[in-house]
Design a protein around this motif. Structure first.
Motif, PDB file in Angstrom:
ATOM      1  N   UNK A 150       1.044  -1.061   0.119  1.00  0.00           N
ATOM      2  CA  UNK A 150      -0.083   0.165   0.269  1.00  0.00           C
ATOM      3  C   UNK A 150       0.908   1.198  -0.138  1.00  0.00           C
ATOM      4  N   UNK A 151       0.729   2.204  -0.992  1.00  0.00           N
ATOM      5  CA  UNK A 151       1.416   3.309  -1.186  1.00  0.00           C
ATOM      6  C   UNK A 151       0.597   4.543  -1.021  1.00  0.00           C
ATOM      7  N   UNK A 152       0.942   5.554  -0.147  1.00  0.00           N
ATOM      8  CA  UNK A 152       0.046   6.633  -0.064  1.00  0.00           C
ATOM      9  C   UNK A 152       0.897   7.586  -0.454  1.00  0.00           C
ATOM     10  N   UNK A 153       0.440   8.506  -1.666  1.00  0.00           N
ATOM     11  CA  UNK A 153       1.048   9.347  -2.330  1.00  0.00           C
ATOM     12  C   UNK A 153       0.393  10.506  -2.663  1.00  0.00           C
ATOM     13  N   UNK A 154       1.074  11.622  -2.731  1.00  0.00           N
ATOM     14  CA  UNK A 154       0.252  13.182  -3.122  1.00  0.00           C
ATOM     15  C   UNK A 154       0.956  13.593  -4.143  1.00  0.00           C
ATOM     16  N   UNK A 168       4.267  -2.639   3.664  1.00  0.00           N
ATOM     17  CA  UNK A 168       4.185  -3.872   2.958  1.00  0.00           C
ATOM     18  C   UNK A 168       3.459  -5.018   3.888  1.00  0.00           C
ATOM     19  N   UNK A 169       2.497  -5.629   3.415  1.00  0.00           N
ATOM     20  CA  UNK A 169       1.974  -6.362   4.230  1.00  0.00           C
ATOM     21  C   UNK A 169       1.958  -7.957   3.861  1.00  0.00           C
TER      22      UNK A 169
END
Length: 75
Positions: free
Chosen positions: A40-44, A53-54
């Motif tokens: 999961x990557x949160x980007x703006x 990383x799960x």
């Protein structure tokens, strides 16, 4: 009590859509184990801020299989 062979164990080719009962799927997954992983990557504005990383391992527990840790494990 006799058990029918699972669909994936049959030697003949399958035709058309195949439905696998949830119980058979869970039995197969827990017997062999499965690893689930993802990112999961949160980007703006295309700038990554947070990355997660799960990883998860799903498997059945068996008393006959020894723990991989020398002291018996974290529990």
């Amino acid at each position: 009590m006799t058990r029918e062979p699972a669909l994936w164990d049959s030697p003949e080719p399958l035709s058309g859509p195949v439905g696998v009962p949830l119980v058979d799927l869970l039995d197969r997954v827990l017997a062999t184990g499965v690893v689930i992983s993802g990112d999961v990557v949160i980007a703006i504005a295309d700038v990554p801020l947070v990355r997660l990383s799960l990883h998860a391992l799903l498997s059945s527990v068996n008393e006959r299989v020894p723990a991989p840790w020398a002291d018996g494990g974290p529990l």
